[in-house]
Design a protein around this motif. Structure first.
Motif, PDB file in Angstrom:
ATOM      1  N   ARG A  26      12.187  -0.431   7.984  1.00  0.00           N
ATOM      2  CA  ARG A  26      11.762  -1.215   9.070  1.00  0.00           C
ATOM      3  C   ARG A  26      10.213  -0.933   9.410  1.00  0.00           C
ATOM      4  NH1 ARG A  26      16.323  -1.349  14.065  1.00  0.00           N
ATOM      5  NH2 ARG A  26      18.170  -1.201  12.577  1.00  0.00           N
ATOM      6  N   PHE A  27       9.537  -2.065   9.725  1.00  0.00           N
ATOM      7  CA  PHE A  27       8.093  -1.745  10.038  1.00  0.00           C
ATOM      8  C   PHE A  27       7.648  -2.781  10.960  1.00  0.00           C
ATOM      9  CE2 PHE A  27       3.608  -2.527   9.913  1.00  0.00           C
ATOM     10  CZ  PHE A  27       3.025  -1.278   9.334  1.00  0.00           C
ATOM     11  N   ASN A  28       7.403  -2.154  12.225  1.00  0.00           N
ATOM     12  CA  ASN A  28       6.991  -3.009  13.333  1.00  0.00           C
ATOM     13  C   ASN A  28       5.845  -2.501  14.073  1.00  0.00           C
ATOM     14  OD1 ASN A  28       8.296  -1.242  15.332  1.00  0.00           O
ATOM     15  ND2 ASN A  28      10.290  -2.008  14.960  1.00  0.00           N
ATOM     16  N   GLU A  29       5.457  -2.995  15.476  1.00  0.00           N
ATOM     17  CA  GLU A  29       4.304  -2.686  15.884  1.00  0.00           C
ATOM     18  C   GLU A  29       4.718  -1.199  16.590  1.00  0.00           C
ATOM     19  OE1 GLU A  29       7.260  -4.639  18.879  1.00  0.00           O
ATOM     20  OE2 GLU A  29       6.416  -5.066  17.039  1.00  0.00           O
ATOM     21  N   LEU A  58       3.564   8.684   2.671  1.00  0.00           N
ATOM     22  CA  LEU A  58       4.469   8.360   3.747  1.00  0.00           C
ATOM     23  C   LEU A  58       3.878   7.752   5.100  1.00  0.00           C
ATOM     24  CD1 LEU A  58       6.779  11.436   3.574  1.00  0.00           C
ATOM     25  CD2 LEU A  58       7.261   9.231   2.502  1.00  0.00           C
ATOM     26  N   ALA A  59       2.740   8.067   5.439  1.00  0.00           N
ATOM     27  CA  ALA A  59       1.854   7.672   6.535  1.00  0.00           C
ATOM     28  C   ALA A  59       0.440   7.648   5.966  1.00  0.00           C
ATOM     29  CB  ALA A  59       1.951   8.522   7.757  1.00  0.00           C
ATOM     30  N   ARG A  60      -0.440   6.847   6.831  1.00  0.00           N
ATOM     31  CA  ARG A  60      -1.833   6.832   6.487  1.00  0.00           C
ATOM     32  C   ARG A  60      -2.373   6.104   7.852  1.00  0.00           C
ATOM     33  NH1 ARG A  60      -4.199   2.545   2.417  1.00  0.00           N
ATOM     34  NH2 ARG A  60      -5.864   2.597   4.015  1.00  0.00           N
ATOM     35  N   PRO A  61      -3.786   6.406   8.083  1.00  0.00           N
ATOM     36  CA  PRO A  61      -4.147   5.647   9.297  1.00  0.00           C
ATOM     37  C   PRO A  61      -4.315   3.973   8.943  1.00  0.00           C
ATOM     38  CG  PRO A  61      -5.693   7.467   8.619  1.00  0.00           C
ATOM     39  CD  PRO A  61      -4.523   7.244   7.700  1.00  0.00           C
ATOM     40  N   LEU A  62      -3.602   3.340  10.187  1.00  0.00           N
ATOM     41  CA  LEU A  62      -4.055   1.754   9.951  1.00  0.00           C
ATOM     42  C   LEU A  62      -4.448   1.072  10.970  1.00  0.00           C
ATOM     43  CD1 LEU A  62       0.007   1.246   8.758  1.00  0.00           C
ATOM     44  CD2 LEU A  62      -2.104   0.853   7.305  1.00  0.00           C
ATOM     45  N   THR A  63      -5.549   0.311  11.010  1.00  0.00           N
ATOM     46  CA  THR A  63      -6.079  -0.411  11.968  1.00  0.00           C
ATOM     47  C   THR A  63      -5.095  -1.126  12.884  1.00  0.00           C
ATOM     48  OG1 THR A  63      -7.998  -0.798  10.413  1.00  0.00           O
ATOM     49  CG2 THR A  63      -7.715  -2.180  12.404  1.00  0.00           C
ATOM     50  N   GLY A  64      -5.263  -0.973  14.473  1.00  0.00           N
ATOM     51  CA  GLY A  64      -4.446  -1.307  15.010  1.00  0.00           C
ATOM     52  C   GLY A  64      -3.304  -0.422  15.445  1.00  0.00           C
ATOM     53  N   PHE A  65      -2.897   0.601  14.588  1.00  0.00           N
ATOM     54  CA  PHE A  65      -2.009   1.514  14.762  1.00  0.00           C
ATOM     55  C   PHE A  65      -2.103   2.846  15.355  1.00  0.00           C
ATOM     56  CE2 PHE A  65       0.225  -1.936  12.418  1.00  0.00           C
ATOM     57  CZ  PHE A  65       1.641  -1.901  12.719  1.00  0.00           C
ATOM     58  N   ALA A  66      -3.429   3.159  15.186  1.00  0.00           N
ATOM     59  CA  ALA A  66      -4.166   4.314  15.816  1.00  0.00           C
ATOM     60  C   ALA A  66      -3.527   5.633  15.339  1.00  0.00           C
ATOM     61  CB  ALA A  66      -3.744   4.413  17.353  1.00  0.00           C
ATOM     62  N   GLU A  67      -3.137   5.436  14.020  1.00  0.00           N
ATOM     63  CA  GLU A  67      -2.472   6.605  13.157  1.00  0.00           C
ATOM     64  C   GLU A  67      -3.567   7.566  13.201  1.00  0.00           C
ATOM     65  OE1 GLU A  67      -0.626   6.326   9.574  1.00  0.00           O
ATOM     66  OE2 GLU A  67       1.171   5.347  10.433  1.00  0.00           O
ATOM     67  N   THR A  68      -3.285   8.856  13.329  1.00  0.00           N
ATOM     68  CA  THR A  68      -4.397  10.050  13.358  1.00  0.00           C
ATOM     69  C   THR A  68      -4.277  10.846  12.047  1.00  0.00           C
ATOM     70  OG1 THR A  68      -2.655  11.420  14.274  1.00  0.00           O
ATOM     71  CG2 THR A  68      -4.375  10.462  15.927  1.00  0.00           C
ATOM     72  N   PHE A  69      -3.282  10.509  11.232  1.00  0.00           N
ATOM     73  CA  PHE A  69      -2.871  11.501   9.997  1.00  0.00           C
ATOM     74  C   PHE A  69      -2.561  10.627   8.868  1.00  0.00           C
ATOM     75  CE2 PHE A  69       1.154  10.490  11.769  1.00  0.00           C
ATOM     76  CZ  PHE A  69       1.942  10.742  10.791  1.00  0.00           C
ATOM     77  N   HIS A 215       3.993  10.484  16.173  1.00  0.00           N
ATOM     78  CA  HIS A 215       4.934  11.385  15.488  1.00  0.00           C
ATOM     79  C   HIS A 215       4.910  11.125  14.015  1.00  0.00           C
ATOM     80  CE1 HIS A 215       5.940  13.940  18.686  1.00  0.00           C
ATOM     81  NE2 HIS A 215       6.922  13.301  18.849  1.00  0.00           N
ATOM     82  N   GLY A 216       4.785  11.767  13.059  1.00  0.00           N
ATOM     83  CA  GLY A 216       5.631  11.838  11.718  1.00  0.00           C
ATOM     84  C   GLY A 216       6.523  12.696  11.572  1.00  0.00           C
ATOM     85  N   GLU A 237      18.822  12.847   5.752  1.00  0.00           N
ATOM     86  CA  GLU A 237      17.896  13.736   5.168  1.00  0.00           C
ATOM     87  C   GLU A 237      17.087  13.019   4.174  1.00  0.00           C
ATOM     88  OE1 GLU A 237      21.501  15.743   2.554  1.00  0.00           O
ATOM     89  OE2 GLU A 237      20.860  16.895   4.300  1.00  0.00           O
ATOM     90  N   GLY A 238      15.714  13.267   4.147  1.00  0.00           N
ATOM     91  CA  GLY A 238      15.258  12.437   3.157  1.00  0.00           C
ATOM     92  C   GLY A 238      14.542  11.162   3.628  1.00  0.00           C
ATOM     93  N   ASP A 239      14.880  10.777   4.935  1.00  0.00           N
ATOM     94  CA  ASP A 239      14.252   9.519   5.549  1.00  0.00           C
ATOM     95  C   ASP A 239      12.918  10.079   6.378  1.00  0.00           C
ATOM     96  OD1 ASP A 239      16.393   8.121   4.794  1.00  0.00           O
ATOM     97  OD2 ASP A 239      17.298   7.914   6.845  1.00  0.00           O
ATOM     98  N   PHE A 240      11.835   9.073   6.270  1.00  0.00           N
ATOM     99  CA  PHE A 240      10.839   9.423   7.062  1.00  0.00           C
ATOM    100  C   PHE A 240      10.419   8.594   8.208  1.00  0.00           C
ATOM    101  CE2 PHE A 240       6.317   8.798   8.080  1.00  0.00           C
ATOM    102  CZ  PHE A 240       5.714  10.063   8.201  1.00  0.00           C
ATOM    103  N   LEU A 241      10.235   8.856   9.467  1.00  0.00           N
ATOM    104  CA  LEU A 241       9.988   8.015  10.368  1.00  0.00           C
ATOM    105  C   LEU A 241       8.400   8.174  11.018  1.00  0.00           C
ATOM    106  CD1 LEU A 241      12.915   9.171  12.709  1.00  0.00           C
ATOM    107  CD2 LEU A 241      12.756   7.411  10.817  1.00  0.00           C
ATOM    108  N   TRP A 242       7.808   7.163  11.433  1.00  0.00           N
ATOM    109  CA  TRP A 242       6.352   7.156  12.033  1.00  0.00           C
ATOM    110  C   TRP A 242       6.508   6.579  13.194  1.00  0.00           C
ATOM    111  CZ3 TRP A 242       3.313   3.000  13.291  1.00  0.00           C
ATOM    112  CH2 TRP A 242       2.078   3.253  13.895  1.00  0.00           C
ATOM    113  N   LEU A 243       6.196   7.045  14.439  1.00  0.00           N
ATOM    114  CA  LEU A 243       6.258   6.722  15.632  1.00  0.00           C
ATOM    115  C   LEU A 243       4.797   6.632  16.343  1.00  0.00           C
ATOM    116  CD1 LEU A 243       8.943   7.976  15.203  1.00  0.00           C
ATOM    117  CD2 LEU A 243       9.225   8.407  17.562  1.00  0.00           C
ATOM    118  N   ARG A 244       4.516   5.438  16.895  1.00  0.00           N
ATOM    119  CA  ARG A 244       3.223   5.078  17.522  1.00  0.00           C
ATOM    120  C   ARG A 244       3.427   5.910  18.815  1.00  0.00           C
ATOM    121  NH1 ARG A 244       0.641  -0.944  18.329  1.00  0.00           N
ATOM    122  NH2 ARG A 244      -1.485  -0.238  18.623  1.00  0.00           N
TER     123      ARG A 244
END
Length: 279
Positions: A26-29, A58-69, A215-216, A237-244
């Motif tokens: 899943r990938f949403n706002e 697994l995660a990278r900064p994305l414009t509009g998503f305010a990722e810090t890491f 969160h990552g 186990e093995g899944d990755f979640l990113w939470l805005r």
């Protein structure tokens, strides 16, 4: 905690042509779910100055998503590694080993990190990392641009193993929910925390947490039902979640064993009121 400690690492490869395409991705706002089956050979990446190494971003900064890491799951084959691993002098990092052994030379001192090994690397740290022992080493590499504050020094580097850190019981949970914290929460030198969250079967976050930290989350062990914004998602186990930031979250540990995850969050800094330019 009871029972053996395990840390799930991907097997890679490619799924068979007969596998169904429908998945839990899943990938949403508000959040992202990357199931473990997505970490295949075809989506692996490579980095400058790393030999015999591949990784999954697994995660990278994305414009509009305010990722810090950013967060990588790195696999270094026998004899591989890097004497120039970090090309950004402003980046701090955490390494966490899932399996195999990593020889880390940090400011001239050699350490061997095995499963559960954790290293904090402040900005500007001099370090090198190579596979050692038999078989590949797999580890998480979390990176963040360190946010300097006038009058506060950067944190010191350190190396530890999870087995040597006593988990802290969350209030009123009778040990069903604990957190393994590698950094003193009151140490304002740190602008990120990377902890391990542990649940016994049936343990839960009993309310939708809604907070400014993003969160990552990498699931190390077990399975659970996880509330992400308005959706209950089954994770393992093995899944990755990113939470805005401000994405509501909660979970129920599904059993039959423990549910554990590696958790990133940004902490201890003012909110930025103006657009920043990179120095």
């Amino acid at each position: 905690m009871t029972g053996p400690t395990t840390y799930y690492a991907p097997a890679a490869g490619l799924p068979p042509q007969t596998r169904l395409t429908t998945d839990r991705s899943r990938f949403n706002e508000a959040y992202v779910v990357i199931p473990r089956g997505c970490l295949t050979d075809i989506v692996a990446s490579h980095l400058p100055f790393w030999d015999d190494t591949r990784l999954w971003v697994l995660a990278r900064p994305l414009t509009g998503f305010a990722e810090t890491f950013s967060q990588y799951l790195v696999e270094v084959s026998e004899g591989g590694g890097s004497s120039r691993p970090e090309t950004d002098p402003g980046a701090e990092a955490v390494l966490f080993v899932l399996d195999g052994a990593l020889r880390l030379v940090l400011e001239g001192v050699e350490h061997v990190l095995e499963a559960g090994g954790y290293a904090y690397l402040p900005p500007g740290a001099q370090w090198a990392a190579h596979q050692t022992g038999s078989g590949p080493v797999r580890f998480h590499w979390l990176r963040k641009a360190y946010e300097w504050v006038d009058g506060i020094d950067a944190p010191d580097a350190f190396v530890v193993n999870e087995r040597d850190v006593e988990p802290l019981e969350m209030p009123g949970t009778d040990g069903a929910w604990t957190t393994t914290r590698f950094v003193d929460q009151a140490d304002l030198r740190h602008d990120m925390h990377v902890n391990i969250v542990n649940f016994l079967p049936g343990g839960a976050i009993p309310f939708p947490e809604t907070h400014v930290m993003e969160h990552g989350i990498y699931i190390l062990e077990g399975k659970a039902m996880y509330l992400l914004n308005e959706d209950w998602v089954e994770v393992q186990e093995g899944d990755f979640l990113w939470l805005r930031a401000f994405c509501p979250q909660a979970c129920y540990a599904g059993g039959p064993g423990r549910f554990r995850y590696l958790l990133y969050k940004d902490v201890n800094r003012h909110m930025h009121l103006y657009e920043r330019s990179h120095p």
